[in-house]
Design a protein around this motif. Structure first.
Motif, PDB file in Angstrom:
ATOM      1  N   UNK A 184      13.866  59.455  60.646  1.00 48.48           N
ATOM      2  CA  UNK A 184      13.825  57.990  60.602  1.00 48.48           C
ATOM      3  C   UNK A 184      14.317  57.468  59.261  1.00 48.48           C
ATOM      4  N   UNK A 185      13.986  58.165  58.181  1.00 50.96           N
ATOM      5  CA  UNK A 185      14.395  57.710  56.854  1.00 50.96           C
ATOM      6  C   UNK A 185      15.905  57.797  56.670  1.00 50.96           C
ATOM      7  N   UNK A 186      16.529  58.850  57.230  1.00 53.02           N
ATOM      8  CA  UNK A 186      17.977  59.027  57.052  1.00 53.02           C
ATOM      9  C   UNK A 186      18.795  58.240  58.063  1.00 53.02           C
ATOM     10  N   UNK A 187      18.132  57.789  59.135  1.00 48.55           N
ATOM     11  CA  UNK A 187      18.879  57.139  60.209  1.00 48.55           C
ATOM     12  C   UNK A 187      19.534  55.839  59.747  1.00 48.55           C
ATOM     13  N   UNK A 188      18.831  55.101  58.894  1.00 48.99           N
ATOM     14  CA  UNK A 188      19.376  53.822  58.424  1.00 48.99           C
ATOM     15  C   UNK A 188      20.658  54.036  57.627  1.00 48.99           C
ATOM     16  N   UNK A 189      20.660  55.049  56.772  1.00 48.19           N
ATOM     17  CA  UNK A 189      21.862  55.341  55.991  1.00 48.19           C
ATOM     18  C   UNK A 189      22.997  55.838  56.879  1.00 48.19           C
ATOM     19  N   UNK A 190      22.647  56.663  57.868  1.00 50.77           N
ATOM     20  CA  UNK A 190      23.678  57.174  58.780  1.00 50.77           C
ATOM     21  C   UNK A 190      24.298  56.032  59.570  1.00 50.77           C
ATOM     22  N   UNK A 191      23.463  55.101  60.019  1.00 45.77           N
ATOM     23  CA  UNK A 191      23.991  53.944  60.747  1.00 45.77           C
ATOM     24  C   UNK A 191      24.916  53.121  59.878  1.00 45.77           C
ATOM     25  N   UNK A 192      24.556  52.957  58.591  1.00 47.22           N
ATOM     26  CA  UNK A 192      25.417  52.215  57.678  1.00 47.22           C
ATOM     27  C   UNK A 192      26.750  52.923  57.487  1.00 47.22           C
ATOM     28  N   UNK A 193      26.708  54.272  57.336  1.00 44.61           N
ATOM     29  CA  UNK A 193      27.949  55.031  57.169  1.00 44.61           C
ATOM     30  C   UNK A 193      28.831  54.905  58.402  1.00 44.61           C
ATOM     31  N   UNK A 194      28.245  55.073  59.575  1.00 46.10           N
ATOM     32  CA  UNK A 194      29.040  55.006  60.803  1.00 46.10           C
ATOM     33  C   UNK A 194      29.569  53.602  61.047  1.00 46.10           C
ATOM     34  N   UNK A 195      28.808  52.595  60.676  1.00 45.35           N
ATOM     35  CA  UNK A 195      29.278  51.219  60.834  1.00 45.35           C
ATOM     36  C   UNK A 195      30.520  50.976  59.983  1.00 45.35           C
ATOM     37  N   UNK A 196      30.470  51.437  58.740  1.00 44.35           N
ATOM     38  CA  UNK A 196      31.627  51.255  57.858  1.00 44.35           C
ATOM     39  C   UNK A 196      32.795  52.129  58.290  1.00 44.35           C
ATOM     40  N   UNK A 197      32.507  53.375  58.714  1.00 42.91           N
ATOM     41  CA  UNK A 197      33.583  54.247  59.163  1.00 42.91           C
ATOM     42  C   UNK A 197      34.257  53.707  60.418  1.00 42.91           C
ATOM     43  N   UNK A 198      33.456  53.196  61.339  1.00 41.58           N
ATOM     44  CA  UNK A 198      34.026  52.637  62.560  1.00 41.58           C
ATOM     45  C   UNK A 198      34.905  51.437  62.249  1.00 41.58           C
ATOM     46  N   UNK A 199      34.410  50.556  61.389  1.00 41.19           N
ATOM     47  CA  UNK A 199      35.201  49.376  61.030  1.00 41.19           C
ATOM     48  C   UNK A 199      36.473  49.763  60.300  1.00 41.19           C
ATOM     49  N   UNK A 200      36.369  50.724  59.371  1.00 38.95           N
ATOM     50  CA  UNK A 200      37.544  51.122  58.598  1.00 38.95           C
ATOM     51  C   UNK A 200      38.548  51.884  59.451  1.00 38.95           C
ATOM     52  N   UNK A 201      38.065  52.749  60.357  1.00 38.74           N
ATOM     53  CA  UNK A 201      38.981  53.513  61.209  1.00 38.74           C
ATOM     54  C   UNK A 201      39.760  52.603  62.135  1.00 38.74           C
ATOM     55  N   UNK A 202      39.034  51.720  62.792  1.00 36.30           N
ATOM     56  CA  UNK A 202      39.710  50.756  63.664  1.00 36.30           C
ATOM     57  C   UNK A 202      40.662  49.887  62.863  1.00 36.30           C
ATOM     58  N   UNK A 203      40.223  49.496  61.667  1.00 38.65           N
ATOM     59  CA  UNK A 203      41.080  48.668  60.825  1.00 38.65           C
ATOM     60  C   UNK A 203      42.331  49.387  60.365  1.00 38.65           C
TER      61      UNK A 203
END
Length: 344
Positions: A184-203
């Protein structure tokens, strides 16, 4: 690292490479589903949360776009490619005939040279001519071989299309199952990483598509104004060359302009190609920083440097790996996984 761990690491890397090689249609489908997700979310709001309808509508629009592109590809591009490759050997022969005639016109210049030197130069010119013709024929055979391989590629295309729909339909579930692997503690950071990676990859892909479309439109319009044959395929070649950061449009248009001016004596085409090169370069330099900066979430300089270094180290695949490393680093740094502080 022990020898055992090193062997296990090499086996793991080999397995990843084999998996990626044989899973290219599936990986492309997953990437496509991720890129289509913003459209799916838009339709979800319109259909009041019904994902199946949203995915179906998005998938139909995507197939319609592929159909229009395929129709253009088969009716225009393929025809011009076939016509172009059939006359390519004759262009090569003409080029070397002009060079050969120029060489023999310099007879007064090399008349005083030893016969052995003259004979060596003539043999070299004939060999260069044969090499050019053979290269053109090999290029023709390669393109024809690619065209004949299209039926076999249809199987991969069908797998890709079906996988796009299934991945798009199950994307939230796959993402949730992946998050369950973390605490649970690491999930928030992982979600932030994937959110930025998804936005940057699509971009990143969106930026490359926009820049390529702009370059293709400018090249096609310029070639049509200059009344150049095979404008569709030549504009596409210009875009392919322009993708490579070391080459660019100048490596294609400038030699073509020099050939038109010095060999074909076509001043109108030569100056037109140079003007077209200048227009494409200026327009790209104006819009490129804005598109890259807004799409990737990184600076235009970082994007350009990563493209160049990636291409130098890994070749064509480095054009993707280079920016990907920068994007991953920025995402990990923003999430707090990477903390670099220099203290004296």
């Amino acid at each position: 690292m022990t020898v055992k761990n090193l062997i296990l690491l090499l086996i793991l890397l080999a397995g990843i490479v084999i998996f990626v090689f044989y899973s290219i249609p599936l990986l492309l489908a997953l990437l496509t589903a991720i890129m289509l997700e913003p459209v799916v979310k838009l339709f979800i709001r319109l259909f009041k949360g019904r994902r199946l309808l949203a995915v179906t509508a998005t998938f139909i629009l995507y197939l319609a776009g592929l159909g229009i592109f395929s129709y253009w590809l088969t009716t225009t591009l393929v025809i011009q490619v076939i016509e172009f490759i059939t006359v390519l050997p004759s262009y090569s022969v003409h080029l070397f005939e002009v060079a050969e005639n120029t060489f023999y016109e310099m007879e007064n210049f090399y008349a005083s040279l030893p016969p052995e030197v003259v004979r060596t130069l003539e043999e070299g010119l004939v060999g260069l001519k044969d090499y050019g013709v053979e290269t053109a024929k090999n290029l023709t055979s390669g393109i024809l071989g690619l065209i004949t391989a299209i039926p076999g590629l249809l199987i991969y295309f069908i797998i890709y299309v079906v996988a796009v729909f299934l991945f798009s339909l199950d994307l939230p579930r796959l993402y949730a199952e992946f998050l369950n692997l973390f605490t649970t503690a690491a999930r928030e950071k992982v979600e932030l990483v994937f959110s930025q990676l998804s936005r940057a990859t699509v971009g990143f892909f969106r930026a490359q598509i926009i820049l390529s479309v702009v370059t293709y439109a400018l090249a096609l319009i310029g070639l049509m104004i200059l009344d150049v044959q095979y404008a569709v395929i030549l504009a596409l070649l210009i875009v392919i060359v322009d993708i490579l950061p070391i080459l660019g449009t100048g490596s294609f248009l400038v030699p073509w302009a020099a050939y038109s001016f010095f060999i074909n004596n076509n001043d109108h085409l030569a100056f037109g190609l140079l003007i077209m090169f200048g227009v494409i370069t200026i327009v790209r330099r104006i819009i490129e920083p804005k598109i890259l900066g807004s799409s990737l979430g990184i600076s235009a300089l970082a994007a350009l440097v990563s493209l160049y270094i990636g291409f130098q180290l890994l070749g064509f695949i480095g054009l993707i790996v280079g920016p990907a490393i920068v994007i991953i680093y920025e995402a990990l740094r923003s999430a707090g996984f990477i903390k670099i502080k220099i203290d004296f």
